[in-house]
Design an enzyme around this catalytic site. Structure first.
Site, PDB file in Angstrom:
ATOM      1  N   LYS A 182       0.850  -1.125  -0.076  1.00 44.17           N
ATOM      2  CA  LYS A 182       0.016   0.019   0.050  1.00 44.17           C
ATOM      3  C   LYS A 182       0.937   1.074  -0.027  1.00 44.17           C
ATOM      4  O   LYS A 182       1.506   1.689   0.970  1.00 44.17           O
ATOM      5  CB  LYS A 182      -1.118  -0.030   1.167  1.00 44.17           C
ATOM      6  CG  LYS A 182      -2.263   0.437   1.172  1.00 44.17           C
ATOM      7  CD  LYS A 182      -2.204   2.131   0.927  1.00 44.17           C
ATOM      8  CE  LYS A 182      -2.061   3.007   1.940  1.00 44.17           C
ATOM      9  NZ  LYS A 182      -1.738   4.538   1.820  1.00 44.17           N
ATOM     10  N   GLY A 235       6.689   4.960   8.394  1.00 46.64           N
ATOM     11  CA  GLY A 235       6.067   5.946   8.579  1.00 46.64           C
ATOM     12  C   GLY A 235       6.218   6.824   9.635  1.00 46.64           C
ATOM     13  O   GLY A 235       7.228   6.499  10.288  1.00 46.64           O
ATOM     14  N   SER A 236       5.116   7.079  10.081  1.00 47.21           N
ATOM     15  CA  SER A 236       5.180   8.041  11.473  1.00 47.21           C
ATOM     16  C   SER A 236       4.845   7.298  12.613  1.00 47.21           C
ATOM     17  O   SER A 236       4.243   6.315  12.481  1.00 47.21           O
ATOM     18  CB  SER A 236       4.249   9.608  11.195  1.00 47.21           C
ATOM     19  OG  SER A 236       2.827   8.770  11.160  1.00 47.21           O
ATOM     20  N   CYS A 291      13.936  10.345   6.793  1.00 45.18           N
ATOM     21  CA  CYS A 291      13.751   9.921   8.188  1.00 45.18           C
ATOM     22  C   CYS A 291      14.962  10.191   9.133  1.00 45.18           C
ATOM     23  O   CYS A 291      14.697  10.245  10.153  1.00 45.18           O
ATOM     24  CB  CYS A 291      13.262   8.505   8.155  1.00 45.18           C
ATOM     25  SG  CYS A 291      14.289   7.260   7.236  1.00 45.18           S
TER      26      CYS A 291
HETATM   27  P1  NAD Z   1       2.199   8.287   7.620  1.00 49.75           P
HETATM   28  O1  NAD Z   1       2.513   7.447   8.915  1.00 49.75           O
HETATM   29  O2  NAD Z   1       1.255   9.249   7.626  1.00 49.75           O
HETATM   30  O3  NAD Z   1       1.907   7.395   6.452  1.00 49.75           O
HETATM   31  C1  NAD Z   1       2.816   6.297   5.809  1.00 49.75           C
HETATM   32  C2  NAD Z   1       1.870   5.310   5.177  1.00 49.75           C
HETATM   33  O4  NAD Z   1       1.116   4.869   6.278  1.00 49.75           O
HETATM   34  C3  NAD Z   1       1.143   5.910   4.116  1.00 49.75           C
HETATM   35  O5  NAD Z   1       1.102   4.940   3.037  1.00 49.75           O
HETATM   36  C4  NAD Z   1      -0.376   6.121   4.800  1.00 49.75           C
HETATM   37  O6  NAD Z   1      -1.061   6.148   3.810  1.00 49.75           O
HETATM   38  C5  NAD Z   1      -0.157   4.883   5.780  1.00 49.75           C
HETATM   39  N1  NAD Z   1      -1.262   5.095   6.719  1.00 49.75           N
HETATM   40  C6  NAD Z   1      -1.823   6.326   7.494  1.00 49.75           C
HETATM   41  N2  NAD Z   1      -2.693   5.977   8.246  1.00 49.75           N
HETATM   42  C7  NAD Z   1      -2.652   4.710   8.289  1.00 49.75           C
HETATM   43  C8  NAD Z   1      -3.532   3.648   9.212  1.00 49.75           C
HETATM   44  N3  NAD Z   1      -4.406   4.184  10.383  1.00 49.75           N
HETATM   45  N4  NAD Z   1      -3.230   2.472   9.112  1.00 49.75           N
HETATM   46  C9  NAD Z   1      -2.410   1.839   8.250  1.00 49.75           C
HETATM   47  N5  NAD Z   1      -1.765   2.864   7.266  1.00 49.75           N
HETATM   48  C10 NAD Z   1      -1.766   3.967   7.477  1.00 49.75           C
HETATM   49  O7  NAD Z   1       3.678   9.127   7.391  1.00 49.75           O
HETATM   50  P2  NAD Z   1       4.195   9.955   6.136  1.00 49.75           P
HETATM   51  O8  NAD Z   1       3.867  11.248   6.746  1.00 49.75           O
HETATM   52  O9  NAD Z   1       3.487   9.371   5.000  1.00 49.75           O
HETATM   53  O10 NAD Z   1       5.916   9.882   6.175  1.00 49.75           O
HETATM   54  C11 NAD Z   1       6.600  10.498   6.778  1.00 49.75           C
HETATM   55  C12 NAD Z   1       6.994   9.587   8.166  1.00 49.75           C
HETATM   56  O11 NAD Z   1       7.613   8.409   7.695  1.00 49.75           O
HETATM   57  C13 NAD Z   1       7.989  10.450   8.896  1.00 49.75           C
HETATM   58  O12 NAD Z   1       7.913  10.276  10.296  1.00 49.75           O
HETATM   59  C14 NAD Z   1       9.243   9.835   8.416  1.00 49.75           C
HETATM   60  O13 NAD Z   1      10.329   9.869   9.454  1.00 49.75           O
HETATM   61  C15 NAD Z   1       8.988   8.329   8.393  1.00 49.75           C
HETATM   62  N6  NAD Z   1       9.767   7.553   7.676  1.00 49.75           N
HETATM   63  C16 NAD Z   1      10.539   6.588   8.086  1.00 49.75           C
HETATM   64  C17 NAD Z   1      11.583   6.036   7.485  1.00 49.75           C
HETATM   65  C18 NAD Z   1      12.182   4.901   7.990  1.00 49.75           C
HETATM   66  O14 NAD Z   1      12.780   4.036   7.273  1.00 49.75           O
HETATM   67  N7  NAD Z   1      12.731   4.884   9.460  1.00 49.75           N
HETATM   68  C19 NAD Z   1      11.670   6.337   6.101  1.00 49.75           C
HETATM   69  C20 NAD Z   1      11.073   7.026   5.370  1.00 49.75           C
HETATM   70  C21 NAD Z   1       9.944   7.949   6.482  1.00 49.75           C
END
Ligand code: NAD
Length: 488
Positions: A182, A235-236, A291
């Site tokens: 996804k 993600g976050s 990240c």
């Molecule tokens: P996000 O958590 O909002 O979204 C990430 C993914 O999760 C997206 O595909 C989103 O659609 C999905 N998502 C959102 N809500 C969800 C839910 N309730 N259930 C399941 N999936 C859901 O993060 P973002 O704003 O897109 O990305 C930025 C974040 O990602 C930052 O915190 C960054 O540091 C982190 N990040 C971490 C790494 C790593 O490897 N550590 C790499 C890149 C980004």
């Protein structure tokens, strides 16, 4: 520049080897962040689509694919490698159009992608069966197996899907698992084009499935799904908390790579010709949407003012613009929402008393319709200010003075995150002591952001758990199993 034909028309979901519309028939606009223009639409997948994709992945996992030998999987991955590299200019262009990173950056992923895919191709023998010694009375033979975990749900963010998808596809193909991925609603196109190429390279139907859509419906459904065995999430931390809760239904395995507020510590003896651009680009790369960004730059007090002045001079040489221009170094932020978020933090920084040393404004003129922010420096920041505590995910650096090593270590670790950190010094003893003391999954000394897929990376504290890259990562797509055979 010629636009790829792929950009024409609405995009569908990949389920069981077929491209199909979302059940709802709804779509999401794919917006070019450099111009604000709608380029095309992606399907808005939901619960029913995730159900179908997981069923297709399960069917593939239990079918012919489960009988593929390590040699066959290796050959397939190497074929995927060749097909992808043949089409890499197009993939890089799609990524630039979709998430804004300059072509210079997305094209440079070619070599990295090649390395990563070859790395996973060299680990198709990870699902082993070994005879284990045992101390049982009688005549027993004991086998220890590592078996593929099953259907993997991969949820990835928008800041670099061209690269990020390989942390799912690589180990899935290497181990004989299957996956439903996804991508983020703001940047799905490079994943969809890659999926087309995977099919072209011969990846069997159902082994890789792609469901685009919003996190709150498609993402949540995948994380909750009772027939998904493992979720790999990037993600976050807020979304991660929801994923952990969603995983409870069937106790699925969870891997979490989350955000950070990484410290980058510059000692007075550092080579500033390297430390200044190194620390600056440690924050600004990908417009700060990284990240591991080293957003808290701790600078030893005797060189603090000189460092701020030199970083300001360096920052002003950075060319921000549309990623299609050959000399662009930094592109836009991903969306209006992210732009608002970053500008809000800039405002908070000023309000809490940090000194704006450079940048801090949205770029106008011919860039006004895109989501561009100047690379920004706040000096005289204290570690308890909001801009030093919360992940901004934009090109905003906080420079924080310190007096001695003990203070630098204490401040560096005074954060709820633990993803990465950096140290700039010419002193070997300082380098060892500080890199050892920083509580983080990766520490760089006299460099920042380099990554070898054979070594891998992962988080600590609220930056998550699990390791991406290295044999450890491949093994996390397997589960251990003992078989006792009574030979009498
Ligand atoms: P996000 O958590 O909002 O979204 C990430 C993914 O999760 C997206 O595909 C989103 O659609 C999905 N998502 C959102 N809500 C969800 C839910 N309730 N259930 C399941 N999936 C859901 O993060 P973002 O704003 O897109 O990305 C930025 C974040 O990602 C930052 O915190 C960054 O540091 C982190 N990040 C971490 C790494 C790593 O490897 N550590 C790499 C890149 C980004």
């Amino acid at each position: 520049m010629n636009m790829p034909a792929f950009m024409n028309g609405a995009k569908k979901l990949l389920i069981g080897g077929e491209w199909i519309e979302a059940q709802s028939g709804e779509r999401i606009d794919a917006i070019n962040p450099a111009t604000g223009d709608v380029m095309c639409q992606i399907a808005r997948g939901g619960t029913g689509d995730v159900d179908r994709a997981v069923a297709a992945a399960r069917h593939a996992f239990e079918g012919e694919w489960s009988r593929w030998t390590p040699h066959q999987r290796r050959k397939l991955i190497l074929k995927v490698h060749d097909v992808l590299l043949d089409n890499f200019d197009e993939l890089a262009l799609i990524e630039t159009l979709d998430m804004g990173a300059p072509l210079a950056r997305t094209r440079a992923f070619r070599e990295w992608t090649s390395q990563v895919i070859q790395f996973y191709a060299s680990h198709t023998d990870a699902a082993t069966t070994e005879a284990a010694p045992n101390s049982l009375p009688g005549n027993f033979m004991t086998l220890k197996r590592k078996a593929p975990v099953g259907v993997v749900g991969g949820i990835i963010p928008w800041n670099g899907p061209l690269m990020g998808q390989w942390w799912i596809f690589g180990p899935t193909l290497a181990t004989g698992c299957t996956a439903v991925i996804k991508p983020a609603e703001d940047a799905s196109l490079s994943v969809l084009r890659t999926a087309e190429l995977l099919l072209e390279a011969g990846v069997p139907e159902g082994v890789i499935n792609v469901v685009t859509g919003y996190g709150r419906d498609a993402g949540q459904a995948l994380a909750e799904h009772m027939d998904v065995d493992r979720v790999a999430f990037t993600g976050s931390y807020v979304t991660a908390q929801s994923i952990i809760r969603a995983s409870a239904g069937n106790i699925k395995r969870v891997q979490l790579e989350l955000g950070g507020k990484s410290p980058d510590i510059v000692f007075a003896d550092a080579d500033l010709d390297k430390a200044v651009p190194g620390a600056a680009m440690g924050v600004y790369t990908n417009s700060g949407q990284v990240c591991v960004a080293g957003t808290r730059i701790f600078v030893q007090r005797p060189i603090h003012e000189e460092f701020v002045a030199r970083m300001r001079d360096f920052t002003r040489t950075i060319r921000v613009g549309n990623g299609l221009a050959p000399d662009t170094q930094l592109g836009p932020l991903i969306s209006q929402r992210q732009l608002d978020r970053v500008m809000n933090y800039v405002e908070i920084g000023g309000r809490e008393g940090a000194r704006l040393a450079s940048g801090g404004t949205r770029l106008g003129g011919e860039l006004a319709s895109g989501f561009f922010v100047e690379p920004t420096i706040f000096a005289g920041v204290s570690n308890d200010m909001t801009i030093a505590r919360e992940e901004i995910f934009g090109p905003v650096a906080s420079i924080i003075p310190f007096d001695d090593m003990e203070e630098a270590i204490r401040l560096a670790n005074d954060t709820s995150f633990g993803l990465a950190g950096g140290v700039w010094t010419r002193d070997l003893s300082t380098a060892h002591k500080v890199s050892d003391a920083i509580d983080a999954g990766t520490v760089w000394v006299n460099c920042y952001g380099v990554l070898d897929p054979a070594v891998g990376f992962g988080g600590y504290k609220m930056s998550g758990y699990g390791w991406k890259g290295s044999r450890e990562h491949v093994d996390s797509f397997l589960y251990p199993k003992a078989i006792y055979m009574n030979l009498d």
